[in-house]
Design a protein around this motif. Structure first.
Motif, short mmCIF file in Angstrom:
data_model
loop_
_atom_site.label_atom_id
_atom_site.label_comp_id
_atom_site.label_asym_id
_atom_site.label_seq_id
_atom_site.Cartn_x
_atom_site.Cartn_y
_atom_site.Cartn_z
N LEU A 46 0.85 -1.19 0.00
CA LEU A 46 0.00 0.00 0.00
C LEU A 46 0.89 1.24 0.00
O LEU A 46 1.85 1.33 0.76
CB LEU A 46 -0.91 0.00 1.23
CG LEU A 46 -1.84 -1.21 1.33
CD1 LEU A 46 -2.53 -1.24 2.68
CD2 LEU A 46 -2.85 -1.21 0.20
N ASN A 47 0.55 2.19 -0.85
CA ASN A 47 1.33 3.42 -0.96
C ASN A 47 0.90 4.42 0.09
O ASN A 47 -0.30 4.61 0.34
CB ASN A 47 1.14 4.03 -2.35
CG ASN A 47 1.64 3.11 -3.43
OD1 ASN A 47 2.83 2.84 -3.50
ND2 ASN A 47 0.74 2.60 -4.24
N THR A 48 1.89 5.06 0.72
CA THR A 48 1.63 6.12 1.68
C THR A 48 2.59 7.26 1.37
O THR A 48 3.56 7.08 0.63
CB THR A 48 1.85 5.66 3.14
OG1 THR A 48 3.25 5.50 3.37
CG2 THR A 48 1.11 4.37 3.43
N TRP A 49 2.35 8.42 1.96
CA TRP A 49 3.23 9.56 1.74
C TRP A 49 4.57 9.37 2.43
O TRP A 49 5.51 10.12 2.19
CB TRP A 49 2.55 10.86 2.16
CG TRP A 49 1.43 11.17 1.23
CD1 TRP A 49 0.10 11.04 1.49
CD2 TRP A 49 1.54 11.59 -0.12
NE1 TRP A 49 -0.62 11.35 0.36
CE2 TRP A 49 0.24 11.70 -0.64
CE3 TRP A 49 2.61 11.87 -0.97
CZ2 TRP A 49 -0.02 12.09 -1.96
CZ3 TRP A 49 2.35 12.26 -2.27
CH2 TRP A 49 1.05 12.37 -2.75
N GLY A 50 4.70 8.34 3.25
CA GLY A 50 5.97 8.04 3.90
C GLY A 50 6.72 6.90 3.23
O GLY A 50 7.84 6.60 3.58
N GLY A 51 6.08 6.24 2.26
CA GLY A 51 6.67 5.10 1.57
C GLY A 51 5.67 3.97 1.46
O GLY A 51 4.50 4.12 1.80
N ILE A 52 6.13 2.84 1.00
CA ILE A 52 5.26 1.68 0.77
C ILE A 52 5.22 0.83 2.04
O ILE A 52 6.26 0.56 2.64
CB ILE A 52 5.78 0.84 -0.41
CG1 ILE A 52 5.80 1.68 -1.68
CG2 ILE A 52 4.94 -0.41 -0.60
CD1 ILE A 52 6.56 1.04 -2.82
N ILE A 53 4.02 0.40 2.42
CA ILE A 53 3.92 -0.54 3.53
C ILE A 53 3.38 -1.87 3.00
O ILE A 53 2.63 -1.91 2.03
CB ILE A 53 3.02 -0.03 4.68
CG1 ILE A 53 1.56 0.09 4.26
CG2 ILE A 53 3.53 1.27 5.23
CD1 ILE A 53 0.62 0.35 5.42
N ASN A 54 3.82 -2.95 3.62
CA ASN A 54 3.27 -4.26 3.32
C ASN A 54 2.32 -4.61 4.45
O ASN A 54 2.74 -4.99 5.54
CB ASN A 54 4.39 -5.30 3.21
CG ASN A 54 3.86 -6.67 2.84
OD1 ASN A 54 2.65 -6.91 2.88
ND2 ASN A 54 4.74 -7.57 2.47
N ILE A 55 1.05 -4.46 4.18
CA ILE A 55 0.02 -4.61 5.20
C ILE A 55 -0.05 -6.04 5.75
O ILE A 55 -0.62 -6.27 6.81
CB ILE A 55 -1.36 -4.15 4.67
CG1 ILE A 55 -2.31 -3.82 5.81
CG2 ILE A 55 -1.96 -5.18 3.72
CD1 ILE A 55 -1.94 -2.60 6.59
N LYS A 56 0.57 -7.00 5.07
CA LYS A 56 0.56 -8.38 5.53
C LYS A 56 1.54 -8.61 6.68
O LYS A 56 1.49 -9.66 7.32
CB LYS A 56 0.90 -9.32 4.38
CG LYS A 56 -0.18 -9.39 3.32
CD LYS A 56 0.22 -10.37 2.24
CE LYS A 56 -0.86 -10.54 1.20
NZ LYS A 56 -0.49 -11.55 0.19
N ASN A 57 2.42 -7.65 6.96
CA ASN A 57 3.37 -7.81 8.06
C ASN A 57 2.65 -7.91 9.40
O ASN A 57 1.67 -7.22 9.64
CB ASN A 57 4.36 -6.64 8.09
CG ASN A 57 5.36 -6.70 6.95
OD1 ASN A 57 5.49 -7.72 6.29
ND2 ASN A 57 6.05 -5.61 6.73
#
Length: 125
Positions: free
Chosen positions: A6-17
């Protein structure tokens, strides 16, 4: 989105973590999309873990909204004559992943190198 990125203004997160299992914040606190206004990271992670199709739908909705906002911000910075500043501020942030462990960084480096080698190998046919 199908892999939980998922894209955010702080970078990409992997929501599955696993670190998002109990996270009641929105995907991106700076985002005003319908997904961020209504659902938590923990809920979206749960949907991915349960293999619910809604997880994919919400992830795509958020990412498309994010890209539309990004395009608008780029246009606004071009109109204002400050695109270089915008690019300097966001290029590194938006291309990186948030909070990768050393092991994850190593895996990403190996993956990127493998893709490069594969492309080089295939281009010499």
């Amino acid at each position: 989105a199908r892999h939980g990125h998922l894209n955010t203004w702080g970078g990409i997160i992997n929501i599955k973590n696993a670190k998002y299992k109990l996270d009641d914040r929105p995907i991106d606190p700076e985002c005003d999309c319908p997904v961020c206004r209504r659902f938590s990271r923990a809920y979206i992670r749960h949907l991915f873990a349960a293999e619910e199709i809604l997880a994919l739908r919400l992830a795509v909705m958020h990412n498309l909204y994010f890209y539309n906002k990004l395009a608008q911000r780029i246009r606004d910075s071009l109109d204002a004559g400050c695109f270089a500043d915008f690019r300097r501020e966001y290029s590194e942030k938006l291309s990186g992943r948030i909070c990768l462990s050393p092991l994850q960084k190593g895996r990403e480096l190996l993956y990127n190198n493998a893709i490069f080698v594969k492309k080089e190998f295939l281009s010499h046919d």
